[in-house]
Each structure stands twice: as structure tokens, then as C-alpha cells.
Enzyme design. Structure first.
Site, PDB file in Angstrom:
ATOM      1  N   LYS A   1       0.840  -1.212   0.000  1.00 34.39           N
ATOM      2  CA  LYS A   1       0.000   0.000   0.000  1.00 34.39           C
ATOM      3  C   LYS A   1       0.870   1.256   0.000  1.00 34.39           C
ATOM      4  O   LYS A   1       0.648   2.182  -0.779  1.00 34.39           O
ATOM      5  CB  LYS A   1      -0.921  -0.033   1.226  1.00 34.39           C
ATOM      6  CG  LYS A   1      -1.848   1.170   1.340  1.00 34.39           C
ATOM      7  CD  LYS A   1      -3.038   0.873   2.228  1.00 34.39           C
ATOM      8  CE  LYS A   1      -2.770   0.984   3.707  1.00 34.39           C
ATOM      9  NZ  LYS A   1      -2.645   2.373   4.185  1.00 34.39           N
ATOM     10  N   SER A   2       1.854   1.289   0.878  1.00 33.81           N
ATOM     11  CA  SER A   2       2.684   2.496   0.976  1.00 33.81           C
ATOM     12  C   SER A   2       3.411   2.771  -0.339  1.00 33.81           C
ATOM     13  O   SER A   2       3.510   3.922  -0.791  1.00 33.81           O
ATOM     14  CB  SER A   2       3.712   2.331   2.094  1.00 33.81           C
ATOM     15  OG  SER A   2       3.080   2.248   3.338  1.00 33.81           O
TER      16      SER A   2
ATOM     17  N   SER B   1       7.154   8.955  11.958  1.00 33.62           N
ATOM     18  CA  SER B   1       6.025   8.775  11.046  1.00 33.62           C
ATOM     19  C   SER B   1       6.488   8.957   9.616  1.00 33.62           C
ATOM     20  O   SER B   1       6.961  10.033   9.232  1.00 33.62           O
ATOM     21  CB  SER B   1       4.923   9.788  11.367  1.00 33.62           C
ATOM     22  OG  SER B   1       4.067   9.937  10.242  1.00 33.62           O
TER      23      SER B   1
ATOM     24  N   ARG C   1       3.070   5.933  -3.238  1.00 30.04           N
ATOM     25  CA  ARG C   1       4.253   6.707  -3.635  1.00 30.04           C
ATOM     26  C   ARG C   1       4.511   6.597  -5.128  1.00 30.04           C
ATOM     27  O   ARG C   1       4.986   7.551  -5.756  1.00 30.04           O
ATOM     28  CB  ARG C   1       5.464   6.246  -2.819  1.00 30.04           C
ATOM     29  CG  ARG C   1       5.378   6.761  -1.365  1.00 30.04           C
ATOM     30  CD  ARG C   1       6.200   5.925  -0.421  1.00 30.04           C
ATOM     31  NE  ARG C   1       6.253   6.484   0.929  1.00 30.04           N
ATOM     32  CZ  ARG C   1       5.305   6.357   1.860  1.00 30.04           C
ATOM     33  NH1 ARG C   1       4.181   5.696   1.581  1.00 30.04           N
ATOM     34  NH2 ARG C   1       5.453   6.885   3.064  1.00 30.04           N
TER      35      ARG C   1
ATOM     36  N   GLN D   1       4.589   9.084   7.108  1.00 31.57           N
ATOM     37  CA  GLN D   1       3.688  10.016   6.414  1.00 31.57           C
ATOM     38  C   GLN D   1       4.201  11.443   6.571  1.00 31.57           C
ATOM     39  O   GLN D   1       4.237  12.214   5.612  1.00 31.57           O
ATOM     40  CB  GLN D   1       2.270   9.892   6.967  1.00 31.57           C
ATOM     41  CG  GLN D   1       1.627   8.555   6.632  1.00 31.57           C
ATOM     42  CD  GLN D   1       0.232   8.407   7.201  1.00 31.57           C
ATOM     43  OE1 GLN D   1      -0.247   9.278   7.919  1.00 31.57           O
ATOM     44  NE2 GLN D   1      -0.421   7.302   6.889  1.00 31.57           N
TER      45      GLN D   1
ATOM     46  N   ASP E   1       1.431  -1.141  11.923  1.00 35.19           N
ATOM     47  CA  ASP E   1       0.115  -1.523  11.391  1.00 35.19           C
ATOM     48  C   ASP E   1      -0.280  -2.945  11.789  1.00 35.19           C
ATOM     49  O   ASP E   1      -1.421  -3.349  11.590  1.00 35.19           O
ATOM     50  CB  ASP E   1       0.117  -1.394   9.863  1.00 35.19           C
ATOM     51  CG  ASP E   1       0.197   0.063   9.421  1.00 35.19           C
ATOM     52  OD1 ASP E   1      -0.223   0.946  10.199  1.00 35.19           O
ATOM     53  OD2 ASP E   1       0.691   0.319   8.311  1.00 35.19           O
TER      54      ASP E   1
END
Ligand code: S3P
Length: 449
Positions: free
Chosen positions: A36-37, A180, A41, A182, A329
Site C-alpha cells: 500500500k505504501s 512517522s 508513492r 507520512q 500496522d
């Protein structure tokens, strides 16, 4: 058996629950959807390159589709050649266009925070809006570090929507208060549009996918321990990327295979970037029969096959510090495994869980207690007194994809059937989750009520 399960149709509200029958072993081989990450990107950085970027293994989950919609709203053409293959037609660092309407990040925090960084230095204004679940999540944490570069972003009492004025930025030295990826990625994205060097310091080792991809695209970037330096200038080159399988998704069937007698499961093509493998390290420390076999590199990321089978007995462990960042997660799933471990498992330093899709400390503790778990919440984690065999019952995901999947794994290892309510959200990160479990025998083909 190999299973590819890219694109199940989402359940209707009437079928937004699964009855999980316990005890069916997971046997065979699986691939899980793309990371997902990295998929987020690929879209965001791809749109800033000077040409066409081909992305295979793209995750067609709700969160990444939210990013895809936003990128298109900024004038970027993205061709979808199939569920898991996209071509992003980058327009260079100066190529984004002013959106004609608010950009909808839906339920994706990564979309909103990374876009805040990307849009801060554009020559136009933009607004980022969110579905109710994301609208509750903190956004001052991204607006504040970006303000150090000169960004003008207003939140709504610290939360979405975000209003971004778009203004010239200057480099800055930013020390993030939490580890983080993000926030780090948002600052790096803004730094691409700033004059002068941007330096980010982090208190812990958050996932480094942005750094790996930016370096591969030719950005002037240097990483030294917890510090990243970025000098703007030049352009980003187009790329071809095969996204590895998401270790955060692989964790669910793997933990199920550790718990259900008779299982022997391999998950292939999984990203094993050390900034993501905290849960696997913890499981090995607990005595789990979990083996990681590196098989090479894909898209600048290490990949491997993970094998899991039950056996021995799991031991309770203490988990804190940098491991928490590398397992962030997967921590609801750790609670499920801890119920099967002999001794006490203590999770600390994980207050970040309280600001995820749900307050994951409260939600996992509440729901596992419904199944008889001896688990209590603490301000920054939980304590599990194991073994505490789980009973059948009814639990809810609270609309949180990782909760839905962790509770399904709880059901597979329970003593009776577990009804998991609110399962449609698994599509945010793992479309085809239930089909994948069915493909290796853990669920009957159709076990909806
Ligand atoms: C992500 C970073 C993590 C993680 C999220 C994805 C990313 O969030 O929990 O699922 O892709 O950068 P934080 O940066 O808030 O830790």
C-alpha cells in the site's frame, strides 16, 4: 496452490460480515496484493517525473484508489491497464494543474498527509477533504512541520478538511515529534519544491519507501541514520516499478497459519524491508515457526518468501521502542497472537495506535475481550495474560480494515464460530482478503450468512 485474487467485488451492506469457522488449516502458497505504501508513492512521485511510469503489482485498494483520484484531479493522466497495472504520465516538477474541485482523500491518511506536502509549494490553492473516519484524524501534525518550510495550510480544528494556499517554500531543518513515514514523506515532497536544503530528523526508523524511490529517480538525497537531507533541483526520471507484496497484508494469513493446527503456508513475493518487519521479528522472538527466505530485490526493495506453521509454543514478550515503529500496522494482530502465547505480552510506546483509522488500542482490546481474551489497555499499548483461549462470538471492525482482518484471524484460531461485522473495509488495503484465505483452505468458499 498459488492464488491471485486481485479484484473481488465489494460486499453489499447486507453481506458486510463473515462468519468465521475455526480450525481449518491454511495449506499451500499465496501471493498478497501490492504494498500500500509503495503504491501511493508510485502514483505521487510518478506524477512528478518527466515521462511515463509503468507500475505493476499496484494495489487496487480503496486507499490507493483515493490517491489515484486525487492525482487525476491534479491533471495527471493515469491509465489503468488492469486491476494491478497502471501507467502514470508524469508532467515534471512544474506540471501539476490547479484542481477544479476539492480533492477527496476518502479514508486514506497517507493520501492526505503526503498530498499536503506535495501541494504546499504549488502555484495554486487546493482543498483536501475526507470521509468521516479520516475527518476525525489529526492533521496539525503535518501542517506544523510543513509551516517550517513556509507552507500555508489551515486545518479545521486540527483535522480535515485542509486548505492549502500554495506558496513559495524554503528549505528548513525539521525535527519530527513522532516517527512517522507520512510526516517525513510530506516534508520531503514539499522539499522538492523548496529553495535550499531540507533536513528531516525522526525519533525512530519509520518506513523508508519514499527515500528509496526518490533516490532511484535521481533526487539529491542522503540518508544518515534517522536524518534525511534533500537538495531540490534537477528533475525526477520516469521509472518502471514492480511493487512487492505488502508485508502488512501477508501478516494476517501468516499469523493464522501459526495458530491453526495442521497449517503450512508460504507467502511469496513479500516486501521484507527491515523498516516493515517488526511483527515478524517479534513473532520469532515469541518462538513462532516463521521463516523468512530472502529471494532478491524488486523495485529497490528486498523481497522474500515467508513460511509459517504452528508448533512449539508461543511465549509472551515485551514489545516497545523502535520495534513498535517497524510493526505499527500489525499491532492489533500481535494482540491476537499474544492470546495464544504462554505468559504475559506487554506492548508499550504505541500511543500512535490511538490515532489510526480507529483508536486501535481501544478497539482491539474491546473486541478481543468479547471473545474472552485476558487483555487490558494501557495509555500506550496493551497487556495480554496468555494463554487465554478465544471463544466464539460476535465482534465488529468499527470500519477499520486492520481490525476486520485481525478479528478474522482471531476467529480462525478460536474455539467456536466468530461473526465479524463490518468487513467491507478490508478492501481499503487487502482486496480479496477472504478469497485469499479460502484459496488456502482457511474458509469455506462461501461462508457468508
Ligand atoms: C504509512 C505510514 C504509517 C502507517 C500507514 C502507512 C505510509 O503511518 O501506519 O499505514 O505509507 O507512510 P504513520 O506515518 O502515521 O506512522
Amino acid at each position: 496452490m498459488t492464488s491471485d485474487h486481485p479484484d473481488p467485488s465489494p460486499p453489499s451492506p447486507a453481506t458486510d460480515r463473515w462468519v468465521v469457522q475455526p480450525g481449518r488449516p491454511l495449506v499451500g502458497e499465496l501471493r498478497v496484493p501490492g504494498d500500500k505504501s509503495i503504491s501511493h508513492r508510485a502514483l505521487l512521485f510518478g506524477s512528478l517525473t518527466t515521462g511515463s511510469c509503468q507500475v505493476t503489482g499496484f494495489l487496487p485498494g480503496g486507499d490507493c484508489l483515493a490517491t489515484l483520484g486525487c492525482v487525476r484531479g491534479l491533471g495527471i493522466r493515469v491509465d489503468q491497464l488492469g486491476a494491478t497495472e497502471v501507467v502514470v504520465h508524469g508532467r515534471g516538477l512544474g506540471g501539476l494543474q490547479a484542481p477544479t474541485e476539492p480533492l477527496d482523500c476518502v479514508r486514506s491518511g497517507t493520501t492526505m498527509r503526503l498530498l499536503a506536502g506535495l501541494l504546499a509549494g504549488q502555484p495554486f490553492a487546493s482543498t483536501l477533504v475526507a470521509a468521516p473516519q479520516l475527518a476525525r484524524r489529526p492533521m496539525a501534525r503535518v501542517a506544523a512541520p510543513l509551516a517550517l518550510l513556509g507552507a500555508r495550510i489551515t486545518t479545521t480544528d486540527g483535522r480535515p478538511p485542509l486548505r492549502i494556499t500554495g506558496t513559495p517554500l524554503h528549505g528548513a531543518e525539521v525535527t519530527l515529534p513522532v516517527a512517522s513515514a507520512q510526516l517525513k514523506s510530506a516534508v520531503l515532497l514539499a522539499g522538492l519544491f523548496a529553495t535550499g536544503e531540507t533536513i528531516v530528523h525522526e525519533p525512530g526508523p519509520s518506513r523508508d519507501h519514499s527515500e528509496r524511490l526518490l533516490a532511484a529517480l535521481g533526487a539529491d538525497l542522503a540518508v544518515q541514520g534517522p536524518t534525511v537531507r534533500l537538495r531540490p533541483g534537477g528533475s525526477l526520471r520516469p521509472f518502471s516499478l514492480a511493487v512487492p507484496g505488502d508485508p502488512s497484508s501477508a501478516a494476517f494469513p501468516l499469523v493464522a497459519a501459526l495458530l491453526v493446527p495442521g497449517s503450512r503456508l508460504a507467502v511469496t513475493g513479500v516486501g521484507i524491508n527491515p523498516t516493515r518487519t517488526g511483527l515478524f521479528d517479534v513473532l520469532q522472538r515469541m518462538g513462532a515457526r516463521l521463516t523468512i527466505v530472502p529471494t532478491g530485490e524488486q523495485g529497490g526493495e528486498p523481497v522474500g518468501t515467508l513460511w509459517a506453521e504452528p508448533g512449539g509454543s508461543l511465549r509472551g514478550v515485551e514489545v516497545g521502542g523502535e520495534t513498535v515503529v517497524r510493526a505499527i500496522d500489525e499491532l492489533p494482530l500481535l494482540a491476537v497472537a499474544a492470546c495464544h502465547a504462554v505468559g504475559v505480552t506487554v506492548l508499550r510506546d504505541a500511543a500512535e495506535l490511538r490515532v489510526k483509522e480507529t483508536d486501535r488500542i481501544e478497539t482491539i482490546v474491546t473486541e478481543l475481550r468479547r471473545l474472552g481474551a485476558a487483555i487490558t489497555a494501557s495509555p500506550d499499548g496493551f497487556v495480554v495474560h496468555g494463554p487465554c483461549p478465544l471463544q466464539g462470538g460476535t465482534v465488529t471492525s468499527h470500519g477499520d480494515h486492520r481490525l476486520a482482518m485481525a478479528l478474522t484471524v482471531a476467529g480462525l484460531g478460536a474455539a467456536g464460530p466468530v461473526t465479524v461485522e463490518g468487513t467491507a473495509c478490508v478492501g481499503d488495503s487487502f482486496p480479496g482478503f477472504f478469497s485469499a484465505l479460502a484459496a488456502v483452505g482457511a474458509l469455506e468458499g462461501d461462508c457468508r450468512p
